[in-house]
Write an enzyme that holds these catalytic residues in place. Structure first.
Site, short mmCIF file in Angstrom:
data_model
loop_
_atom_site.label_atom_id
_atom_site.label_comp_id
_atom_site.label_asym_id
_atom_site.label_seq_id
_atom_site.Cartn_x
_atom_site.Cartn_y
_atom_site.Cartn_z
N GLY A 61 -1.54 4.15 -5.05
CA GLY A 61 -1.43 2.91 -5.83
C GLY A 61 -0.43 2.98 -6.96
O GLY A 61 -0.42 2.11 -7.83
N CYS A 116 0.84 -1.19 0.00
CA CYS A 116 0.00 0.00 0.00
C CYS A 116 0.88 1.25 0.00
O CYS A 116 1.85 1.33 0.75
CB CYS A 116 -0.88 -0.04 1.26
SG CYS A 116 -1.81 1.46 1.57
N CYS A 117 0.52 2.21 -0.85
CA CYS A 117 1.17 3.51 -0.84
C CYS A 117 0.07 4.58 -0.77
O CYS A 117 -1.01 4.30 -0.27
CB CYS A 117 2.07 3.68 -2.06
SG CYS A 117 1.17 3.71 -3.63
N TYR A 118 0.32 5.77 -1.24
CA TYR A 118 -0.68 6.84 -1.19
C TYR A 118 -1.83 6.60 -2.17
O TYR A 118 -3.00 6.64 -1.81
CB TYR A 118 -0.05 8.20 -1.51
CG TYR A 118 0.91 8.68 -0.46
CD1 TYR A 118 0.46 9.34 0.68
CD2 TYR A 118 2.28 8.46 -0.60
CE1 TYR A 118 1.34 9.78 1.64
CE2 TYR A 118 3.16 8.89 0.37
CZ TYR A 118 2.69 9.56 1.49
OH TYR A 118 3.58 9.97 2.44
N PHE A 139 -3.78 3.94 -0.10
CA PHE A 139 -4.45 4.24 1.17
C PHE A 139 -5.58 5.22 0.99
O PHE A 139 -6.60 5.14 1.68
CB PHE A 139 -3.45 4.76 2.20
CG PHE A 139 -4.10 5.06 3.53
CD1 PHE A 139 -4.46 4.02 4.37
CD2 PHE A 139 -4.38 6.36 3.91
CE1 PHE A 139 -5.09 4.28 5.59
CE2 PHE A 139 -5.01 6.62 5.11
CZ PHE A 139 -5.36 5.57 5.95
#
Length: 111
Positions: free
Chosen positions: A73, A69-71, A98
């Site tokens: 995708g 998971c990042c900010y 996220f």
């Protein structure tokens, strides 16, 4: 979930992640910066940084489903590809990151 033939990781939507979490244990790693991680993360997610990456890989179950998971995708795709190159066999990038998770499943955000 879609498989990208060029990459050795898969994509997972927030809704697919939510459904799978109801039935199975998934490893969720969050690669956002420490401040963003501290202010909110997917329940049970662990923070993965350049500083702890080696330790994570050393003790990880390489066959466990692992969701990055990042900010939004985007960065998670590169990180998922890297984990796949390290012999992780079941790696996913969370589409929308996220931000999408927080929008679709706010009750499952840990602060």
């Amino acid at each position: 979930m879609s498989t990208n033939s060029v990459d050795s990781f898969n994509h997972m939507s927030a809704n697919q992640l939510n459904e799978r979490l109801a039935n199975e244990a998934l490893v969720i790693v969050d690669i956002r910066d420490a401040n963003a991680f501290a202010n909110g993360r997917i329940l049970g997610a662990q923070h993965l940084t350049n500083d702890n990456l080696g330790d994570f890989i050393r003790v990880a179950d390489l066959d466990a489903p692992t969701v990055v998971c990042c900010y939004h995708g985007i960065s998670s795709q590169q990180a998922a590809q890297f984990l796949a190159s390290q012999d992780f066999s079941d790696v996913y990038s969370l589409d929308g990151g996220f931000e999408m998770w927080q929008t679709t499943h706010p009750e499952k955000v840990e602060r």
